[in-house]
Design a protein around this motif. Sequence first.
Motif, short mmCIF file in Angstrom:
data_model
loop_
_atom_site.label_atom_id
_atom_site.label_comp_id
_atom_site.label_asym_id
_atom_site.label_seq_id
_atom_site.Cartn_x
_atom_site.Cartn_y
_atom_site.Cartn_z
N LYS A 1 19.77 -7.78 -2.14
CA LYS A 1 20.85 -7.15 -2.97
C LYS A 1 20.30 -6.98 -4.36
O LYS A 1 20.78 -6.07 -4.69
CB LYS A 1 21.87 -8.43 -2.99
N TYR B 1 23.50 -0.72 12.07
CA TYR B 1 24.34 -0.14 11.13
C TYR B 1 25.66 -0.48 11.00
O TYR B 1 26.44 0.20 10.21
CB TYR B 1 23.90 1.62 11.27
N GLU C 1 18.78 -3.46 -3.76
CA GLU C 1 19.79 -2.65 -3.02
C GLU C 1 19.65 -1.05 -3.13
O GLU C 1 19.52 -0.26 -2.45
CB GLU C 1 21.27 -2.85 -3.38
N LYS D 1 26.33 -9.44 7.75
CA LYS D 1 26.56 -8.62 6.35
C LYS D 1 26.32 -9.75 5.27
O LYS D 1 26.87 -10.74 5.33
CB LYS D 1 28.13 -7.97 6.53
N SER E 1 20.88 5.34 2.63
CA SER E 1 21.94 5.11 3.37
C SER E 1 21.97 5.86 4.57
O SER E 1 22.67 5.27 5.52
CB SER E 1 23.11 5.74 2.21
N GLY F 1 28.66 0.97 2.81
CA GLY F 1 27.91 0.51 1.74
C GLY F 1 27.23 -0.88 1.58
O GLY F 1 26.77 -1.27 0.76
N ASN F 2 27.83 -1.50 2.85
CA ASN F 2 27.42 -2.78 2.86
C ASN F 2 26.05 -3.26 3.35
O ASN F 2 25.49 -2.23 4.17
CB ASN F 2 28.16 -3.79 3.79
N ILE F 3 25.39 -4.13 2.69
CA ILE F 3 23.76 -4.29 3.32
C ILE F 3 23.89 -5.35 4.35
O ILE F 3 24.60 -6.48 4.61
CB ILE F 3 22.83 -5.07 2.27
N LYS G 1 22.06 -0.21 5.25
CA LYS G 1 23.25 0.00 4.72
C LYS G 1 24.38 0.73 5.70
O LYS G 1 23.84 1.83 6.50
CB LYS G 1 23.23 0.81 3.68
#
Length: 417
Positions: free
Chosen positions: A171, A404, A174, A415, A179, A131-133, A127
């Motif tokens: 997702k 990251y 998640e 992403k 984090s 907050g994007n994976i 993450k």
Amino acid sequence: MNQSISLLRQSLNTASRRFHTTSSSLSSQRCRRQYSIHVDAANASKLAELDSRKLSITKTTTPKELLPAEELVFGRNFTDHMLSVEWTASEGWLAPRITPYQNLSLDPATCVFHYAFECFEGMKAYKDTTGNIRLFRPDKNMERFNKSSARIALPTFNSESLIDLIGQFCKLEERFIPSPRGYSLYLRPTMIGTQRTLGVGPPGSALLYVIASPVGPYYPTGFKAVSLEATDYAVRAWPGGVGDKKLGANYAPCIVPQMEAASRGFHQNLWLFGEEEYITEVGTMNLFVALKDKKTGQNELITAPLDGTILEGVTRDSVLGIARERLEPEGWKVTERKCTMKELAEAADEGRMLEVFGAGTAAVVSPVRKISWKGSTVECGLSEGTEAGPIAQRMKDWIEGIQYGEEPENPWSVKLN
């Protein structure tokens, strides 16, 4: 090649059918055991490709409680779900499924138990600060996964489809991706042969599945340098073998030598090969050596070549790529070449040794303090109280920065949308 494998599969299955009575065949038709399929000879003109659009999702009704980040232990706790896809020689890839995490049901005669039809990958989801994976170079993992699978007569797959499936799986899970920097979701794609047979031949059925484990930093006590024992009494891999493939069969034979090294106070083995004692891998990681060239004094970063005796590490490839982009302009020479233990010892004795480190998915880089070799200690350039050399530290920071999302335009960081 494909025609030969198809003929071999047909011969194997024809022989297998001769040993089954009519009653057992009827029983098999009435009760098809999940994940352990007895497959008839391949007869389809075109086998189905892996298709992520056919994915079905069944969510768990008993979600797990999340562990505090500080309690995470590498590979001990798993997420709520798993991704699985079956393959048969007659149909190809069946529809992929995400289901609650569960045990597999396999017949005692399933070929993975008897002939080690098993390969796997290790990769992570991260993450970023928004907050994007993100996945790190998943194309390289899929490329190696296919190579490993093909080497042991298991099916190959469309890489983009599996990346898409893994992305959907991530997702869904998640909430399990921590984090903070240094934390991630470790992903373990695995493929096994599932045909019920004691005959030796290419499996007529297989299962590809992916499980995930939330993990923290590989070093719970911090970024610490390790000590190695140079191992010449056991061999990890050899030319023409499968040391360059990520097969489960490569790992179990290494445990006893690792236990022996640990009994003498060392963290890992440094695997040597041949009378020349070429350096290959360290534990389950690739090895890098930074030293000054004896003739020119130029700084050189060395790792073993891809000659079939070492794994084609994704982190190894990343270290090489970054070193050529960012260290060569500083005057470094970056080489993939054979290097002997004697050369390392001479560099240490002559004050030319700069640093040594391992590189792998779990730890990114692992600095090395010393190596035990032939009853003597080879110091690896770290002064007392220093846990990592400047190159290992920079590599760790550079690679983690990409993982990251701190370099958002870097193509290695994928992403998930």
